[in-house]
Design a protein around this motif. Structure first.
Motif, PDB file in Angstrom:
ATOM      1  N   PHE A 164      34.889  45.494  47.643  1.00 36.10           N
ATOM      2  CA  PHE A 164      35.741  44.510  48.323  1.00 36.10           C
ATOM      3  C   PHE A 164      36.960  44.084  47.511  1.00 36.10           C
ATOM      4  O   PHE A 164      36.911  43.995  46.288  1.00 36.10           O
ATOM      5  CB  PHE A 164      34.930  43.244  48.634  1.00 36.10           C
ATOM      6  CG  PHE A 164      33.747  43.477  49.521  1.00 36.10           C
ATOM      7  CD1 PHE A 164      33.904  43.899  50.833  1.00 36.10           C
ATOM      8  CD2 PHE A 164      32.460  43.289  49.031  1.00 36.10           C
ATOM      9  CE1 PHE A 164      32.809  44.104  51.648  1.00 36.10           C
ATOM     10  CE2 PHE A 164      31.354  43.487  49.836  1.00 36.10           C
ATOM     11  CZ  PHE A 164      31.532  43.912  51.148  1.00 36.10           C
ATOM     12  N   LYS A 165      38.007  43.778  48.237  1.00 41.36           N
ATOM     13  CA  LYS A 165      39.149  43.037  47.712  1.00 41.36           C
ATOM     14  C   LYS A 165      39.544  42.011  48.769  1.00 41.36           C
ATOM     15  O   LYS A 165      39.303  42.203  49.967  1.00 41.36           O
ATOM     16  CB  LYS A 165      40.326  43.951  47.385  1.00 41.36           C
ATOM     17  CG  LYS A 165      40.915  44.677  48.592  1.00 41.36           C
ATOM     18  CD  LYS A 165      42.074  45.561  48.173  1.00 41.36           C
ATOM     19  CE  LYS A 165      42.657  46.317  49.380  1.00 41.36           C
ATOM     20  NZ  LYS A 165      43.775  47.206  48.980  1.00 41.36           N
ATOM     21  N   LYS A 166      40.120  40.906  48.320  1.00 38.05           N
ATOM     22  CA  LYS A 166      40.499  39.848  49.248  1.00 38.05           C
ATOM     23  C   LYS A 166      41.630  40.326  50.161  1.00 38.05           C
ATOM     24  O   LYS A 166      42.558  41.011  49.711  1.00 38.05           O
ATOM     25  CB  LYS A 166      40.939  38.606  48.489  1.00 38.05           C
ATOM     26  CG  LYS A 166      39.921  38.051  47.516  1.00 38.05           C
ATOM     27  CD  LYS A 166      40.478  36.825  46.811  1.00 38.05           C
ATOM     28  CE  LYS A 166      39.650  36.417  45.610  1.00 38.05           C
ATOM     29  NZ  LYS A 166      39.827  37.335  44.466  1.00 38.05           N
ATOM     30  N   SER A 167      41.571  39.942  51.417  1.00 39.76           N
ATOM     31  CA  SER A 167      42.662  40.251  52.339  1.00 39.76           C
ATOM     32  C   SER A 167      43.870  39.386  51.987  1.00 39.76           C
ATOM     33  O   SER A 167      43.757  38.388  51.268  1.00 39.76           O
ATOM     34  CB  SER A 167      42.243  39.972  53.782  1.00 39.76           C
ATOM     35  OG  SER A 167      42.099  38.569  53.990  1.00 39.76           O
ATOM     36  N   ASN A 168      45.038  39.757  52.494  1.00 43.91           N
ATOM     37  CA  ASN A 168      46.239  38.952  52.249  1.00 43.91           C
ATOM     38  C   ASN A 168      46.065  37.539  52.781  1.00 43.91           C
ATOM     39  O   ASN A 168      46.537  36.571  52.163  1.00 43.91           O
ATOM     40  CB  ASN A 168      47.456  39.615  52.903  1.00 43.91           C
ATOM     41  CG  ASN A 168      47.883  40.878  52.186  1.00 43.91           C
ATOM     42  OD1 ASN A 168      47.620  41.039  50.987  1.00 43.91           O
ATOM     43  ND2 ASN A 168      48.532  41.778  52.895  1.00 43.91           N
ATOM     44  N   LEU A 169      45.393  37.412  53.927  1.00 44.05           N
ATOM     45  CA  LEU A 169      45.140  36.097  54.509  1.00 44.05           C
ATOM     46  C   LEU A 169      44.329  35.232  53.563  1.00 44.05           C
ATOM     47  O   LEU A 169      44.691  34.075  53.280  1.00 44.05           O
ATOM     48  CB  LEU A 169      44.402  36.254  55.843  1.00 44.05           C
ATOM     49  CG  LEU A 169      43.908  34.954  56.509  1.00 44.05           C
ATOM     50  CD1 LEU A 169      45.087  34.064  56.875  1.00 44.05           C
ATOM     51  CD2 LEU A 169      43.054  35.280  57.732  1.00 44.05           C
ATOM     52  N   LEU A 170      43.224  35.766  53.053  1.00 44.15           N
ATOM     53  CA  LEU A 170      42.367  35.012  52.147  1.00 44.15           C
ATOM     54  C   LEU A 170      43.081  34.725  50.831  1.00 44.15           C
ATOM     55  O   LEU A 170      43.001  33.607  50.300  1.00 44.15           O
ATOM     56  CB  LEU A 170      41.074  35.775  51.888  1.00 44.15           C
ATOM     57  CG  LEU A 170      40.071  35.132  50.931  1.00 44.15           C
ATOM     58  CD1 LEU A 170      39.689  33.735  51.379  1.00 44.15           C
ATOM     59  CD2 LEU A 170      38.826  36.009  50.786  1.00 44.15           C
TER      60      LEU A 170
END
Length: 318
Positions: A164-170
């Motif tokens: 996983f990597k954080k989405s731009n939104l998160l």
């Protein structure tokens, strides 16, 4: 005892029937090209909250690694996981139109709340090529009994970060919050404060609520003074968070707590986003304190956030 066993057997058969009916539309006689594990969160069954789902995903990614299986995650209920967590080094995303169900080469694994099994051995001994998995347990200790607790945590953290990597939104939401060093307090009340719908039903009397809130506030203020750092409080209870805001300078993150298992049919992404923000905020703290004063409930939410952040986790009990 016999009645309980019969009930369990009937429940298992009903789940199997539900799975067969659901996957009938994906029927195929084409042989799978590769061995595949798909962990599913498609609304067919409850799985628990965020961390429960992450446990299931990471466990079966580790199985896939050990046995050389391709690995996918179908997570589109109660929202699309990629809105908050995107594939990092592994392309785990799969859509429903990519699913294939072969009558002899595919197999269901329903392991929700099943602590007494070893998925590594189950898949290793099976002749199936494709596994559709419903799970919410961290099986690392069972699968890798020779590893120490620290080694297991390191392995879990590495697996999570690989997936996983954080989405731009998160990432954007997290960057809007102050990043100065802080400590984190976490608590789980479920229904105790009367403001949260969950699998439990017990609600404290007003007198019991007041006594518990005062006890928790005293505990928080004492620990905060010892650390001499700003503090954030995270909880599944709006009433508890409001009480803390009214009686101290402890910080909170905007938004209402929300359970991912969708008890009220609410798929509002803002509510689920708040859960992810809390999780990563806890992971970035200097220390994590889990408040577990009787009759409060246990939770692995902050424990796994601490594992992700490789930060110290302290349980405060009474």
């Amino acid at each position: 005892m016999i009645g309980k066993q019969v009930k369990k057997a009937v429940s298992k058969q009903l789940k199997l029937i539900k799975l067969v009916f659901n996957y009938a539309k994906y029927f195929t006689l084409k042989q799978p090209k590769q061995k595949l594990i798909v962990v599913c969160f498609d609304g067919l069954f409850p799985h628990g909250g965020l961390v429960d789902r992450l446990k299931g995903i990471v466990s079966f990614y580790q199985v896939a690694q050990e046995l050389g299986y391709d690995f996918k995650v179908l997570f589109d209920n109660p929202f699309d996981l990629t809105m908050v967590l995107e594939p990092n080094q592994v392309d785990w995303q799969i859509n429903r139109d990519q699913l294939k169900w072969h009558p002899t080469k595919s197999k269901f694994l329903y392991l929700v709340n099943n602590f007494n099994t070893n998925p590594l051995q189950i898949i290793k001994q099976s002749k199936a090529q494709t596994f559709y998995v419903y799970a919410n347990i961290d099986y690392a200790k069972t699968m890798f009994p020779n590893l120490s607790t620290l080694q297991l945590e390191s392995k879990w953290r590495t697996s999570f970060n690989t997936l996983f990597k954080k989405s731009n939104l998160l990432e954007t939401k997290l960057n809007q919050i102050e990043l100065a060093p802080y400590i984190a307090f976490h608590s789980r009340f479920t229904s105790l404060m009367g403001d949260f719908v969950d699998t439990t039903t017990k609600v404290l009397s007003e007198e019991e609520k007041t006594m518990l809130l005062k006890q928790l506030l005293n505990c928080i203020e004492k620990v905060k003074a010892e650390n001499n750092l700003p503090a954030y409080v995270f909880s599944d209870s709006v009433n508890f968070i409001d009480y803390i805001k009214q009686h101290s300078i402890i910080k909170t993150v905007k938004g209402n707590p929300f359970h991912m298992d969708n008890f009220e049919g609410n798929s509002n992404i803002e509510g689920h986003l708040k859960t992810l923000i809390d999780f990563f905020m806890i992971s970035k703290s200097q220390k994590v304190y889990f408040l577990n004063i009787k009759p409060m409930y246990n939770s692995s939410f902050s424990k796994y956030a601490a594992i992700i952040g490789n930060t110290k986790f302290i349980r405060l009990e009474s």
